[in-house]
Enzyme design. Structure first.
Site, PDB file in Angstrom:
ATOM      1  N   MET A  98      20.624 103.313  14.623  1.00 49.09           N
ATOM      2  CA  MET A  98      21.700 102.682  14.113  1.00 49.09           C
ATOM      3  C   MET A  98      23.026 103.300  13.460  1.00 49.09           C
ATOM      4  O   MET A  98      24.333 103.460  13.135  1.00 49.09           O
ATOM      5  CB  MET A  98      21.665 102.388  12.218  1.00 49.09           C
ATOM      6  N   ARG A  99      24.038 103.449  15.136  1.00 44.60           N
ATOM      7  CA  ARG A  99      24.760 104.210  15.769  1.00 44.60           C
ATOM      8  C   ARG A  99      25.774 103.393  16.786  1.00 44.60           C
ATOM      9  O   ARG A  99      24.244 102.856  17.610  1.00 44.60           O
ATOM     10  CB  ARG A  99      24.645 105.937  15.705  1.00 44.60           C
ATOM     11  N   ASN A 115      18.353  97.989  25.284  1.00 40.14           N
ATOM     12  CA  ASN A 115      18.857  98.149  23.173  1.00 40.14           C
ATOM     13  C   ASN A 115      17.522  96.955  22.782  1.00 40.14           C
ATOM     14  O   ASN A 115      17.887  96.152  23.588  1.00 40.14           O
ATOM     15  CB  ASN A 115      20.033  98.216  22.308  1.00 40.14           C
ATOM     16  N   HIS A 117      17.702  93.395  20.147  1.00 35.68           N
ATOM     17  CA  HIS A 117      18.477  92.955  19.097  1.00 35.68           C
ATOM     18  C   HIS A 117      17.344  92.102  18.993  1.00 35.68           C
ATOM     19  O   HIS A 117      16.920  90.865  19.582  1.00 35.68           O
ATOM     20  CB  HIS A 117      19.768  92.698  20.094  1.00 35.68           C
ATOM     21  N   LEU A 152      29.606  95.882  21.198  1.00 39.44           N
ATOM     22  CA  LEU A 152      28.554  96.295  19.985  1.00 39.44           C
ATOM     23  C   LEU A 152      27.704  95.375  20.843  1.00 39.44           C
ATOM     24  O   LEU A 152      28.613  93.356  20.552  1.00 39.44           O
ATOM     25  CB  LEU A 152      28.805  95.925  19.400  1.00 39.44           C
ATOM     26  N   ASP A 153      26.502  95.318  21.143  1.00 37.56           N
ATOM     27  CA  ASP A 153      25.261  93.962  21.460  1.00 37.56           C
ATOM     28  C   ASP A 153      25.891  93.130  22.803  1.00 37.56           C
ATOM     29  O   ASP A 153      25.543  91.785  22.927  1.00 37.56           O
ATOM     30  CB  ASP A 153      24.834  93.685  20.128  1.00 37.56           C
ATOM     31  N   GLU A 182      10.100  90.503  20.042  1.00 40.68           N
ATOM     32  CA  GLU A 182      10.735  91.981  20.069  1.00 40.68           C
ATOM     33  C   GLU A 182       8.823  93.741  20.169  1.00 40.68           C
ATOM     34  O   GLU A 182      10.110  93.668  21.139  1.00 40.68           O
ATOM     35  CB  GLU A 182      11.320  92.913  19.121  1.00 40.68           C
TER      36      GLU A 182
HETATM   37  C1  GRF Z   1      14.605  96.022  14.857  1.00 40.70           C
HETATM   38  O1  GRF Z   1      15.037  94.366  14.680  1.00 40.70           O
HETATM   39  C2  GRF Z   1      15.662  96.331  16.203  1.00 40.70           C
HETATM   40  O2  GRF Z   1      15.894  94.411  16.977  1.00 40.70           O
HETATM   41  C3  GRF Z   1      16.821  96.174  15.393  1.00 40.70           C
HETATM   42  O3  GRF Z   1      16.519  96.646  14.335  1.00 40.70           O
HETATM   43  C4  GRF Z   1      15.211  96.749  14.005  1.00 40.70           C
HETATM   44  C5  GRF Z   1      14.820  97.730  14.019  1.00 40.70           C
HETATM   45  O4  GRF Z   1      13.277  98.175  13.722  1.00 40.70           O
HETATM   46  N1  GRF Z   1      17.764  96.947  16.451  1.00 40.70           N
HETATM   47  P1  GRF Z   1      11.790  99.403  13.562  1.00 40.70           P
HETATM   48  O5  GRF Z   1      12.509 100.360  13.309  1.00 40.70           O
HETATM   49  O6  GRF Z   1      11.857  98.578  15.574  1.00 40.70           O
HETATM   50  O7  GRF Z   1      10.171  99.003  13.132  1.00 40.70           O
END
Ligand code: GRF
Length: 211
Positions: A98-99, A115, A117, A152-153, A182
């Site tokens: 989260m940075r 990354n 997302h 960003l993203d 994911e």
């Molecule tokens: C995921 O949904 C990812 O896409 C987002 O943050 C969340 C992280 O989940 N960037 P985790 O820590 O991998 O369980």
């Protein structure tokens, strides 16, 4: 880009802030040999991240890098880059980190930071992507793995998977189904990037066979 670390097992650095379920999917893919790589280190910017425990349980080295120990974002990123380079990391995987990743990291790992997302980018970048999708009213959302750039993203997309939005979805139910994608997508995208034979054309990541 040519194949990373030709002939030897590529070393990954995974950056986390929390739960670490995507980290777990990478750990599992490596263990199952669906991904021929080694996780050299897991770094968290939060001391209590559950992902640190997952890494330790898998016998992977972990480091907690506290942002408060650094004067600013660039100092933090310089220390992070140094640590990853020292460990021989050739591909950095953000997994719920989260940075924002800044210049020192981007310069140290050009086109070598991934990354994941929880939306079909470029829709719904930033925080709370699943809530954004639900509130907007889209019928389809999904997951994206992309290369990290300054935007960003916003970097070139490696893989995407779609997930339908159901009438009775809540943010939690939607997030849970997106998360399944994911977990499937991320190890596969890492494998593709490590395999090489791709280049960036404009905004697109194009594989050699298709050029
Ligand atoms: C995921 O949904 C990812 O896409 C987002 O943050 C969340 C992280 O989940 N960037 P985790 O820590 O991998 O369980």
């Amino acid at each position: 880009m040519s194949r990373i670390e030709k002939g030897s097992r590529p070393l990954l650095g995974v950056l986390i802030s929390g739960r670490g379920s995507n980290l777990q999917s990478i750990i599992d893919a490596v263990a199952a040999r669906r991904l021929e790589a080694t996780i050299a280190i897991v770094v968290s910017n939060r001391a209590g991240a559950l992902g640190l425990q997952r890494a330790r349980e898998a016998g992977i080295d972990t480091t907690y890098l506290n942002p408060r120990d650094f004067a600013g974002r660039d100092d933090y990123d310089r220390a992070l880059a140094r640590l990853l380079v020292e460990r021989g990391v050739t591909l950095v995987c953000l997994a719920g980190f989260m940075r924002l990743v800044g210049r020192p990291m981007l310069d140290a790992f050009p086109n070598r930071i991934l990354n994941v997302h929880p939306s079909l980018l470029p829709s719904f970048p930033g925080l709370d992507a699943q809530r954004q999708a639900l509130e907007y009213g889209v019928r389809v959302t999904g997951a994206t793995v992309h290369l990290v750039t300054e935007e960003l993203d916003g970097g070139p997309i490696v893989l995407q998977a779609s997930v339908p939005v159901l009438d009775d979805d809540t943010v939690d139910s939607l997030a849970a189904r997106v998360l399944v994608e994911e977990h499937r997508l991320y190890p596969e995208a890492i494998r593709l990037v490590l395999e090489g034979g791709w280049s960036i054309v404009g905004r697109r990541l194009v594989r050699a066979a298709t050029i």
